[in-house]
Enzyme design. Structure first.
Site, PDB file in Angstrom:
ATOM      1  N   ALA A  71       8.349  11.713   0.280  1.00 36.79           N
ATOM      2  CA  ALA A  71       8.043  12.920   1.063  1.00 36.79           C
ATOM      3  C   ALA A  71       8.655  14.142   0.386  1.00 36.79           C
ATOM      4  CB  ALA A  71       8.571  12.800   2.495  1.00 36.79           C
ATOM      5  N   GLU A 104       1.524   1.153   0.537  1.00 39.99           N
ATOM      6  CA  GLU A 104       0.574   1.308   1.638  1.00 39.99           C
ATOM      7  C   GLU A 104       0.492   2.775   2.006  1.00 39.99           C
ATOM      8  OE1 GLU A 104       3.029  -1.249   2.999  1.00 39.99           O
ATOM      9  OE2 GLU A 104       1.818  -2.973   2.402  1.00 39.99           O
ATOM     10  N   ASN A 109      -4.777   9.827   4.811  1.00 38.58           N
ATOM     11  CA  ASN A 109      -3.877  10.670   4.005  1.00 38.58           C
ATOM     12  C   ASN A 109      -4.522  10.963   2.647  1.00 38.58           C
ATOM     13  OD1 ASN A 109      -1.717  12.072   2.995  1.00 38.58           O
ATOM     14  ND2 ASN A 109      -0.180  10.518   3.509  1.00 38.58           N
ATOM     15  N   TYR A 116      -1.992   9.431  -5.755  1.00 37.49           N
ATOM     16  CA  TYR A 116      -1.738   8.085  -6.287  1.00 37.49           C
ATOM     17  C   TYR A 116      -2.850   7.692  -7.271  1.00 37.49           C
ATOM     18  CZ  TYR A 116       1.750   7.622  -2.554  1.00 37.49           C
ATOM     19  OH  TYR A 116       2.836   7.798  -1.734  1.00 37.49           O
TER      20      TYR A 116
HETATM   21  C1  LIG Z   1       2.035  13.558  -0.064  1.00 35.61           C
HETATM   22  C2  LIG Z   1       3.164  14.485  -0.519  1.00 35.61           C
HETATM   23  C3  LIG Z   1       4.399  13.639  -0.883  1.00 35.61           C
HETATM   24  C4  LIG Z   1       2.687  15.249  -1.781  1.00 35.61           C
HETATM   25  O1  LIG Z   1       3.779  16.029  -2.254  1.00 35.61           O
HETATM   26  P1  LIG Z   1       3.534  17.343  -3.149  1.00 35.61           P
HETATM   27  O2  LIG Z   1       4.806  17.660  -3.850  1.00 35.61           O
HETATM   28  O3  LIG Z   1       2.945  18.401  -2.307  1.00 35.61           O
HETATM   29  O4  LIG Z   1       2.412  16.813  -4.175  1.00 35.61           O
HETATM   30  P2  LIG Z   1       2.051  17.437  -5.606  1.00 35.61           P
HETATM   31  O5  LIG Z   1       2.224  18.918  -5.571  1.00 35.61           O
HETATM   32  O6  LIG Z   1       2.791  16.687  -6.651  1.00 35.61           O
HETATM   33  O7  LIG Z   1       0.495  17.083  -5.666  1.00 35.61           O
HETATM   34  C5  LIG Z   1      -0.119  16.556  -6.839  1.00 35.61           C
HETATM   35  C6  LIG Z   1      -1.602  16.404  -6.619  1.00 35.61           C
HETATM   36  O8  LIG Z   1      -1.854  15.472  -5.541  1.00 35.61           O
HETATM   37  C7  LIG Z   1      -2.954  15.920  -4.732  1.00 35.61           C
HETATM   38  N1  LIG Z   1      -2.462  16.362  -3.429  1.00 35.61           N
HETATM   39  C8  LIG Z   1      -1.183  16.354  -2.978  1.00 35.61           C
HETATM   40  N2  LIG Z   1      -1.125  16.790  -1.706  1.00 35.61           N
HETATM   41  C9  LIG Z   1      -2.393  17.087  -1.343  1.00 35.61           C
HETATM   42  C10 LIG Z   1      -2.979  17.564  -0.151  1.00 35.61           C
HETATM   43  N3  LIG Z   1      -2.245  17.854   0.943  1.00 35.61           N
HETATM   44  N4  LIG Z   1      -4.321  17.734  -0.126  1.00 35.61           N
HETATM   45  C11 LIG Z   1      -5.081  17.452  -1.188  1.00 35.61           C
HETATM   46  N5  LIG Z   1      -4.573  16.995  -2.386  1.00 35.61           N
HETATM   47  C12 LIG Z   1      -3.260  16.815  -2.447  1.00 35.61           C
HETATM   48  C13 LIG Z   1      -3.549  17.099  -5.488  1.00 35.61           C
HETATM   49  O9  LIG Z   1      -4.476  16.584  -6.425  1.00 35.61           O
HETATM   50  C14 LIG Z   1      -2.322  17.666  -6.198  1.00 35.61           C
HETATM   51  O10 LIG Z   1      -2.657  18.406  -7.332  1.00 35.61           O
HETATM   52  P3  LIG Z   1      -3.203  19.938  -7.175  1.00 35.61           P
HETATM   53  O11 LIG Z   1      -2.206  20.673  -6.321  1.00 35.61           O
HETATM   54  O12 LIG Z   1      -3.271  20.439  -8.597  1.00 35.61           O
HETATM   55  O13 LIG Z   1      -4.553  19.845  -6.508  1.00 35.61           O
HETATM   56  C15 LIG Z   1       3.516  15.542   0.580  1.00 35.61           C
HETATM   57  O14 LIG Z   1       2.317  16.167   1.023  1.00 35.61           O
HETATM   58  C16 LIG Z   1       4.228  14.951   1.785  1.00 35.61           C
HETATM   59  O15 LIG Z   1       5.447  14.846   1.825  1.00 35.61           O
HETATM   60  N6  LIG Z   1       3.433  14.543   2.820  1.00 35.61           N
HETATM   61  C17 LIG Z   1       4.004  13.945   4.037  1.00 35.61           C
HETATM   62  C18 LIG Z   1       4.555  12.568   3.763  1.00 35.61           C
HETATM   63  C19 LIG Z   1       3.520  11.657   3.110  1.00 35.61           C
HETATM   64  O16 LIG Z   1       2.356  11.638   3.484  1.00 35.61           O
HETATM   65  N7  LIG Z   1       3.995  10.858   2.135  1.00 35.61           N
HETATM   66  C20 LIG Z   1       3.178   9.865   1.451  1.00 35.61           C
HETATM   67  C21 LIG Z   1       3.195   8.614   2.251  1.00 35.61           C
HETATM   68  S1  LIG Z   1       2.287   7.308   1.454  1.00 35.61           S
END
Ligand SMILES: CC(C)(COP(=O)(O)OP(=O)(O)OC[C@H]1O[C@@H](n2cnc3c(N)ncnc32)[C@H](O)[C@@H]1OP(=O)(O)O)[C@@H](O)C(=O)NCCC(=O)NCCS
Length: 150
Positions: A71, A104, A109, A116
């Site tokens: 996260a 998982e 999401n 991933y």
């Molecule tokens: C999922 C999560 C960890 C991503 O973290 P982040 O630091 O924002 O991700 P990044 O900036 O490294 O994203 C890399 C790429 O992933 C994809 N991506 C990440 N978040 C996205 C979103 N909300 N919507 C669409 N694409 C997304 C995009 O392709 C992005 O590249 P881009 O910005 O050039 O389009 C964050 O949104 C989070 O903490 N969410 C809540 C918890 C969660 O869902 N964890 C995963 C559980 S399996």
């Protein structure tokens, strides 16, 4: 750019805050302490301006790394912090012999699934009704180890 480093006990206040605002069924403080104490687990944090803004946890079981948690603080999303955490995780996990990585993720999401997939994970199955808060299905994702690809 974030600094990626091993998680410490003193990070857990910030980690739990991010966890609680990121997931409907957040891990407890004890769950993090348990992972930190395991020598088969890898716990990393991302730090920006000396503030913990994200974390990831993986544990190794029968030559497979299970990605258990990831996260990023909602104020810091879409700045490639999760990407940096995962890059470091794969770099560190890759130092030991293993078959691959699994995780998982909620079927809804889409952002996380896209991220991933960009790392080479593919969907290999579905756990029906896996999430107890809303009965949502989980996608099971898999990525071969770097050795398997060589
Ligand atoms: C999922 C999560 C960890 C991503 O973290 P982040 O630091 O924002 O991700 P990044 O900036 O490294 O994203 C890399 C790429 O992933 C994809 N991506 C990440 N978040 C996205 C979103 N909300 N919507 C669409 N694409 C997304 C995009 O392709 C992005 O590249 P881009 O910005 O050039 O389009 C964050 O949104 C989070 O903490 N969410 C809540 C918890 C969660 O869902 N964890 C995963 C559980 S399996």
């Amino acid at each position: 750019m974030a600094i990626i480093r091993p998680m410490r006990l003193s990070d857990l206040k910030a980690v739990v805050e991010i966890e609680e605002s990121s997931f409907p069924r957040p891990w407890s403080l004890n769950a993090f302490i348990t992972q930190l104490a395991k020598d088969t687990s890898l716990c990393l944090v991302a730090e920006v301006d000396e503030r913990v803004v994200g974390y990831t946890i993986a544990t190794q079981y029968v030559e497979v790394w299970h990605l258990l948690d990831l996260a990023v603080h909602e104020d810091c999303r879409r700045r490639y912090i999760a990407t940096e955490l995962l890059e470091q995780l794969f770099e560190r996990c890759g130092r030991e012999k293993h078959r691959g990585y699994t995780l998982e993720v909620r079927k809804s999401n889409r952002g996380a699934i896209k991220m991933y997939e960009s790392f080479g994970f593919i969907c290999t199955g579905l756990r029906k009704g896996y999430y107890s808060d809303n009965g949502e299905d989980a996608l099971i994702m898999w990525k071969d180890s770097e050795d398997m690809l060589a």
